[in-house]
Design a protein around this motif. Structure first.
Motif, PDB file in Angstrom:
ATOM      1  N   UNK A   4       0.677  -1.243  -0.355  1.00  0.00           N
ATOM      2  CA  UNK A   4       0.199   0.318  -0.022  1.00  0.00           C
ATOM      3  C   UNK A   4       0.722   1.176  -0.195  1.00  0.00           C
ATOM      4  N   UNK A   5       2.073   1.348   1.085  1.00  0.00           N
ATOM      5  CA  UNK A   5       2.086   3.039   1.315  1.00  0.00           C
ATOM      6  C   UNK A   5       1.947   3.793   2.012  1.00  0.00           C
ATOM      7  N   UNK A   6       0.316   3.504   2.580  1.00  0.00           N
ATOM      8  CA  UNK A   6      -0.762   4.224   3.401  1.00  0.00           C
ATOM      9  C   UNK A   6      -0.487   4.689   4.654  1.00  0.00           C
ATOM     10  N   UNK A   7      -0.575   5.629   5.444  1.00  0.00           N
ATOM     11  CA  UNK A   7      -0.496   5.620   6.857  1.00  0.00           C
ATOM     12  C   UNK A   7      -1.279   6.061   7.066  1.00  0.00           C
ATOM     13  N   UNK A   8      -1.221   5.660   8.527  1.00  0.00           N
ATOM     14  CA  UNK A   8      -2.864   5.222   9.434  1.00  0.00           C
ATOM     15  C   UNK A   8      -2.416   6.860  10.315  1.00  0.00           C
ATOM     16  N   UNK A   9      -3.867   7.493  10.912  1.00  0.00           N
ATOM     17  CA  UNK A   9      -3.912   8.422  11.365  1.00  0.00           C
ATOM     18  C   UNK A   9      -5.240   8.213  12.343  1.00  0.00           C
ATOM     19  N   UNK A  10      -5.434   9.568  13.680  1.00  0.00           N
ATOM     20  CA  UNK A  10      -6.017   9.206  14.238  1.00  0.00           C
ATOM     21  C   UNK A  10      -6.496   7.701  15.732  1.00  0.00           C
ATOM     22  N   UNK A  11      -6.871   7.656  16.375  1.00  0.00           N
ATOM     23  CA  UNK A  11      -6.807   6.533  17.443  1.00  0.00           C
ATOM     24  C   UNK A  11      -8.147   5.138  16.457  1.00  0.00           C
ATOM     25  N   UNK A  12      -7.235   3.950  17.000  1.00  0.00           N
ATOM     26  CA  UNK A  12      -8.326   2.949  16.194  1.00  0.00           C
ATOM     27  C   UNK A  12      -9.719   2.999  17.110  1.00  0.00           C
ATOM     28  N   UNK A  13     -10.351   2.645  16.085  1.00  0.00           N
ATOM     29  CA  UNK A  13     -12.020   2.723  16.648  1.00  0.00           C
ATOM     30  C   UNK A  13     -12.377   0.844  16.414  1.00  0.00           C
TER      31      UNK A  13
END
Length: 364
Positions: free
Chosen positions: A175-184
């Motif tokens: 992919x190459x995407x980056x996470x942001x925000x908290x896990x839900x």
């Protein structure tokens, strides 16, 4: 459509803009040029060749094998709930002791891609790698088309089996995407329909995160997919794209199934990360194959969300794949509403979203 001429071949892959496939003369011209060949393909959100990405075109690739055999199967999918059953029917039709790989191209809307794959795996066995993707319609998400040997149809799913001991299919995905925000925490879901996160409306929470982008849902959802996490909030290596919204139920329709015991976290991306991801996918496929030769073929299926993020720079990820595999290796493929490929370097097949997948075919 311009007149086509073609030599006899085993398989013809066509990836084309939906307006071209809607023209009845397109199929007629293909059948005249390749009267005995198996035909397979779909409409796209962009066509991929060795020259990069293009819109409003048709990419035609012919494959001839020395010893390998090719067989196709088609099945109508009119209700999303039938995705697993259709997958099982396709897999059963292709199943054979010398089946080495399968390609599948399905409709891009009103389908549960992960259920389709589960059905195929259940029928063929987990040792047969499956790759391909879900069709596109240029980003409109209204209706897509698939190509089979019998014609063009909005509800057909086509699967192609590749047989023979000398045939090898290797794969890479990243992919190459980056996470942001908290896990839900997923607190209510049904298959690929997400109703609640942390006990709140999934759609309402998603709109809060998107802010002004929420006005353009579901299309803007391609820019902010979900990363799938397990019960302990560890990444499982899969991303889920939003394909639709249900305002009345406050729900999000995702491209594939959701883990009822898992978590989800939003993701975003930049051009550099996506290009690096495409390079990693190509390197994995090449390394698994043990190298690349001029008579190999690379089938690239990348997500329309990556195309939207990268804009005019989208050719860079195709260029990255070409550099890794070598300029002598022909490329074909398309931008999709869901990518199908084995997970990492195993034969365990998954529905991916927001991912570059590379299928590398060679005949020893």
């Amino acid at each position: 459509m311009a007149p086509l001429t073609g030599n006899p071949c085993d398989l013809v892959l066509l990836f084309a803009a939906i307006d071209l496939l809607r023209d009845p003369e397109s199929f007629a011209a293909l059948r005249r040029a390749f009267p005995t060949s198996i035909l397979a393909g779909c409409s796209t959100a962009g066509e991929i060749t060795g020259k990069g990405m293009s819109d409003g075109t048709a990419s035609i690739t012919t494959l001839s094998f020395d010893t390998a055999r090719v067989r196709s199967s088609t099945c109508r999918l009119e209700r999303m709930d039938d995705s697993a059953v259709v997958g099982a029917q396709l897999g059963q039709a292709l199943k054979a002791p010398d089946l080495r790989a399968a390609l599948v191209f399905g409709k891009g809307v009103d389908i549960n891609g992960s259920a389709l794959i589960d059905g195929m795996v259940g029928a063929m066995g987990a040792d047969v790698p499956i790759s391909g993707g879900l069709a596109g319609d240029g980003g409109a998400f209204q209706g897509t088309l698939t190509l089979t040997s019998e014609g063009v149809d909005a509800d057909q799913v086509v699967a192609v089996g590749l047989y023979g001991d000398r045939l090898k299919a290797s794969h890479g995905s990243f992919g190459g995407w980056q996470p942001f925000g908290p896990p839900r925490k997923v607190t209510r879901a049904d298959g690929n329909i997400l109703y609640e996160l942390d006990g709140h409306s999934a759609l309402a929470l998603y709109k809060d995160y998107l802010g002004e982008y929420a006005r353009n849902l579901p299309a803007s959802g391609l820019l902010f997919p979900f990363e799938m996490l397990d019960a302990e909030c560890r990444s499982v290596g899969l991303i889920r794209t939003i394909l639709g919204v249900d305002e009345q139920a406050g729900a999000l329709v995702l491209a594939g199934d959701i883990d009822l015991n898992g978590h989800l976290r939003l993701m975003h991306a930049n051009n550099e990360g996506l290009v690096d991801g495409a390079e990693i996918a190509a390197r994995r496929a090449k390394d698994e194959a043990g190298g690349a030769t001029a008579d190999s073929l690379a089938i690239l299926v990348s997500c329309v969300g990556r195309k939207l993020v990268m804009g005019d720079a989208v050719d860079e990820e195709v260029e990255a794949v070409s550099q890794v595999l070598g300029r002598h290796v022909p490329l074909t493929g398309f931008y999709s509403y869901g990518e199908i490929a084995p997970f990492s370097t195993t034969t365990q097949c998954m529905l991916h979203n927001q991912t570059m997948t590379v299928t590398f075919l060679t005949e020893a």
